[in-house]
Design a protein around this motif. Structure first.
Motif, PDB file in Angstrom:
ATOM      1  N   PRO A   1      11.677  58.715   7.060  1.00  0.00           N
ATOM      2  CA  PRO A   1      12.848  59.110   6.263  1.00  0.00           C
ATOM      3  C   PRO A   1      12.469  60.198   5.263  1.00  0.00           C
ATOM      4  N   PRO A   2      13.405  61.070   4.893  1.00  0.00           N
ATOM      5  CA  PRO A   2      13.100  62.090   3.865  1.00  0.00           C
ATOM      6  C   PRO A   2      12.924  61.427   2.510  1.00  0.00           C
TER       7      PRO A   2
ATOM      8  N   GLN B   1       5.428  64.052   1.805  1.00  0.00           N
ATOM      9  CA  GLN B   1       5.499  64.416   3.218  1.00  0.00           C
ATOM     10  C   GLN B   1       4.800  63.311   3.999  1.00  0.00           C
ATOM     11  N   ILE B   2       5.445  62.808   5.031  1.00  0.00           N
ATOM     12  CA  ILE B   2       4.919  61.656   5.760  1.00  0.00           C
ATOM     13  C   ILE B   2       4.932  61.943   7.255  1.00  0.00           C
TER      14      ILE B   2
ATOM     15  N   ALA C   1      14.867  53.810  -8.101  1.00  0.00           N
ATOM     16  CA  ALA C   1      14.680  55.076  -8.813  1.00  0.00           C
ATOM     17  C   ALA C   1      13.746  56.024  -8.085  1.00  0.00           C
ATOM     18  N   GLY C   2      13.812  56.079  -6.766  1.00  0.00           N
ATOM     19  CA  GLY C   2      13.032  57.031  -6.006  1.00  0.00           C
ATOM     20  C   GLY C   2      11.608  56.608  -5.724  1.00  0.00           C
TER      21      GLY C   2
ATOM     22  N   ASP D   1      18.285  64.920  -2.684  1.00  0.00           N
ATOM     23  CA  ASP D   1      19.578  64.456  -2.190  1.00  0.00           C
ATOM     24  C   ASP D   1      20.234  63.418  -3.087  1.00  0.00           C
ATOM     25  N   ALA D   2      19.614  63.061  -4.206  1.00  0.00           N
ATOM     26  CA  ALA D   2      20.168  62.005  -5.042  1.00  0.00           C
ATOM     27  C   ALA D   2      19.659  62.148  -6.467  1.00  0.00           C
TER      28      ALA D   2
END
Length: 775
Positions: A328-329, A334-335, A368-369, A716-717
């Motif tokens: 997922p982004p 970076q994964i 919270a990310g 994005d959030a």
């Protein structure tokens, strides 16, 4: 006249003359398997011109690599005084292949000691013992079929054994549904038919009525066409018919592939002008031989099909238990990940029955990310290990939503692992008294905050990941290895400790997480295995070469670093931190109602600076107000301290029951805010500045409480967090129609993408997430 059995003097021939005229290869080797003699027929059979093999190993006769072990067994057995017989595959110097039937006996000294080995060899199927050699071919087919459970490998082994020794052309067609498809098309000398003539591998095949292959399937028996010139059959197509005539097909045998009464397909062998043979025709014995071979091939094909079905089922099962193909982004990360099941190894005989295992990994979005990362391995392999892995992943994702420290999560997961499998007595086998114990699981759980770059983790017996910083490859240091999950069985004493560790990752740092299948049991060319240290060093070297490349390149380099087929499934996860800082704003406020508007103003200014749309910013500010208001209300609504009535008991005479005699003492109220007499600060919990007018009357006011508002922006959030010192976690309650409050968290729940609350070291944090639409 000489007596019977005595040769005349003029009839004497030297041994060399006799050996050179023998229609059989004679090879003499010393005790070290070096060739010391070979007659002229041996040169013709094995394809060498002169004495260039004299003094060299017997393997220089062109013995194929897969038969080297058999040659070693021959020497070992004969040097002990035994006799050995078997079939070899030999590669001639001109590139052709010949199968030879060898008979080996000891070379004895007059004293009786074994000085070497004498090998007598003939071409298989082209000797005076033709029937015996044909059975040798059947034996070789059985050995080849026992070497693999993969369908493609099984069919390839069959074709390699039959061509060119027994046929110039080999076709194997198998049913897929109700259609017959070509699976093997092998020809002598690696010759390939032109496109559009004979069906290629993968194409459907339809045999017309009367064709030998159609007859074989209809009759459920092998069909022989001894001389194709005398019989004309309708081919599957006009180009096929014409090309068969041009090739000069001389003889053909078709045999059905039957197993347990089910028709799997048909196998056909043909002789043609593609190679020179003394007799390019099959006979009745060849038909019976191919029928026997087809029976073994059908059983091997059926086993391979069942194995592939089991493999596909297990792979699909595990694929749906693991995360999807694409990570997922995530903000600030970076994964890349890779999972590879083990393949069946030829050295295992029948190979690994089920290649999937218990290797697992996951990326879990937290509050919270923040991101939870896990890599782990369940002991063993097969469906049970995969099932346990799936349960572990689901349990960990559920536990992780509590947002507790990694060590707490592992302790909870360990408790769950130890109770997930109840001890049960096995119902079958000799070990009926044994107890089924919980599985052993190694794993490491990480929590990464991309805004602060802090990595928290706890380990449970798993290998430390590689850490790449500024192109240098090392290891993430673990202060504690930790015990594996499930190590302590139910009822056993002691405690497995999982220590909390924290480190800060530099911008652009890379972690390479992996399971032990990446390092374990990789075969070397000499038949031994690489040690874990050798494998680890090869992985480090390969990763260092692409350390500044992308995460996908690093994952591929790590997987391909150690040569050889893997003996266990492998999971690899590569994580790289962002090089740039992520947007964040933070401020502390006093927990007063007037500060709600200040917090909202701070949020509005921040959202405007981030370029948010007005509608998005207005919604976000509304929810900020609701959460902050909820925090302020609960922070200021501190319960009134409970006063206790203290009745001191004076010294003096007492009654029979212990009660004091005389007048009752005066009653005084002792409060938690301090004593009514003496120093008003004695035993207090607050500073002098916290005192108000009530302190003069013996009362203390609690200190002013605070809350902290933190805003985070991702791609994005956005995330909003409100921290305060109250340990109570909020919950949504149902508000009546006339209630003035009780709807704040309900609005957050309805309008935010996600929301929640997590405990912190000094209180709690309430957070929510909103999607960010680009302007």
């Amino acid at each position: 006249m000489n007596e019977w059995g005595e040769a005349p003097d003029e009839a004497y021939l030297p041994p060399e003359t006799v050996l050179s005229q023998m229609e059989m290869a004679v090879i003499v080797c010393d005790r070290f398997s070096n060739v010391i003699y070979g007659n002229s027929f041996a040169r013709q059979l094995f394809g060498f011109g002169g004495d260039e093999i004299i003094g060299h190993s017997v393997l220089s006769l062109g013995i194929a690599e897969e038969d080297h072990e058999q040659a070693t067994e021959l020497a070992r057995h004969v040097l002990k005084g035994g006799v050995w017989e078997g079939t070899f595959c030999n590669l001639r110097s001109d590139g052709t292949t010949v199968y030879t039937r060898a008979h080996a006996v000891p070379l004895r000294h007059p004293s009786g000691a074994v000085d070497g080995v004498v090998i007598f060899a003939r071409e298989a199927l082209r000797s005076n013992q033709r029937e015996q050699d044909r059975y040798g071919l059947l034996e070789r087919i059985g050995e080849r079929l026992a070497g693999s459970l993969e369908l493609e490998s099984t069919l390839r082994r069959v074709a390699d054994t039959l061509v060119p020794q027994f046929a110039d052309h080999c076709f194997i067609d198998l049913y897929s549904g109700d259609r017959l498809h070509r699976r093997v098309s092998r020809h002598a000398g690696d010759w390939t038919p032109p496109p559009g003539t004979w069906a290629e591998v993968g194409e459907p095949v339809s045999y017309p009525s009367g064709h030998p292959s159609a007859k074989a399937m209809d009759r459920r028996d092998a069909v022989l066409v001894e001389d194709m010139i005398q019989h004309r059959y309708t081919a599957p197509g006009e180009p096929s018919q014409r090309f068969g005539d041009e090739m000069g097909i001389t003889s053909l045998i078709s045999a059905p592939l039957l197993v347990r009464g089910e028709l799997l397909g048909v196998m056909s062998l043909a002789l043609s002008n593609l190679s020179k043979r003394p007799d390019p025709h099959y006979d009745g014995f060849d038909r019976d031989l191919l029928g026997a071979i087809a029976s073994r091939v059908a059983l091997a094909v059926d086993n391979a099909l069942l194995f592939e079905e089991e493999r596909d089922t297990a792979l699909a099962f595990q694929k749906h238990l693991l995360p999807g193909d694409r990570p997922p982004p995530l903000d600030g990360l970076q994964i890349a990940w890779r999972y590879e099941p083990a393949r069946p190894l030829e050295s295992h005989g029948h190979g690994i029955q089920t290649q999937v295992g218990g290797d697992w990994y996951d990326v879990i979005p937290l509050s919270a990310g923040r991101v939870g990362l896990v890599i782990g391995d369940v002991e063993g392999r097969g469906a049970r290990a995969a099932a346990v892995m799936g349960q572990l992943r689901a349990a960990l994702r559920a536990f992780a939503q509590d947002d507790k420290p990694p060590a707490d999560i592992l302790r909870k997961l360990d408790e769950w692992v130890r109770t997930m499998t109840r001890p049960e007595r096995m119902r079958s086998g000799w070990n009926s008294d044994d107890l089924v114990r919980p599985p052993l699981v190694s794993c490491t759980y990480f929590v990464y905050d991309a805004w602060s770059r802090v990595l928290e983790f706890a380990n449970a017996g798993h290998d430390p990941p590689l850490l790449i910083v500024d192109g240098e490859v090392g290891e993430l240091p673990f202060e504690s290895e930790g015990g594996m999950l499930g190590l302590r069985a139910p009822g056993m004493g002691g405690e497995i400790l999982f220590n909390e560790e924290t480190t800060e990752l530099k911008p652009g740092s890379t972690l390479v997480l992996y399971t032990d299948g990446l390092m374990d049991r990789r075969p070397r060319d000499d038949g031994e295995y690489y040690t874990r240290e050798e494998s680890r060093e090869m992985v480090r070297t390969a990763v260092a070469k692409v350390a500044r490349g992308g995460v996908e390149a690093i994952a591929n380099a790590a997987y391909d670093a150690v040569p050889g087929d893997i003996d266990d499934d492998v999971a690899i996860v590569v994580i790289r931190t962002a090089g740039e800082e992520l947007a964040v704003e933070e401020r502390t406020f006093t927990a007063e109602p007037i500060m709600v508007s200040e917090a909202r103003r701070m949020a509005a200014d921040t959202f405007a600076g981030w370029g948010m749309l007005d509608e998005q910013a207005e919604l976000a500010c509304l929810l900020v107000s609701e959460v902050v208001t909820n925090v302020v209300l609960h922070a200021t609504a501190t319960p009134t301290p409970r006063r206790e009535m203290a009745v001191p008991v004076p010294a003096g005479p007492r009654g029979r029951g212990g009660e004091p005699l005389g007048a009752p003492p005066p009653v005084q109220f002792n409060t938690d805010f301090g004593a009514l007499d003496g120093d008003p600060f004695e035993g207090g919990a607050f500073d002098e500045d916290d005192w108000n007018l009530g302190a003069k009357l013996g009362r203390r006011e609690p200190p002013t409480k605070e809350f902290r508002l933190r805003l985070r922006r991702g791609n994005d959030a956005i995330w909003v967090e409100v921290f305060d010192s109250d340990m109570r976690l909020p919950r949504i309650r149902s508000a009546g129609e006339t209630d003035e409050g009780g709807r704040g968290l309900y609005l957050v729940d309805q309008l935010a993408t996600r929301w929640g609350a997590r405990p912190t070291a000094d209180g709690k944090a309430v957070w929510f997430e909103l999607p960010l639409t680009p302007p």
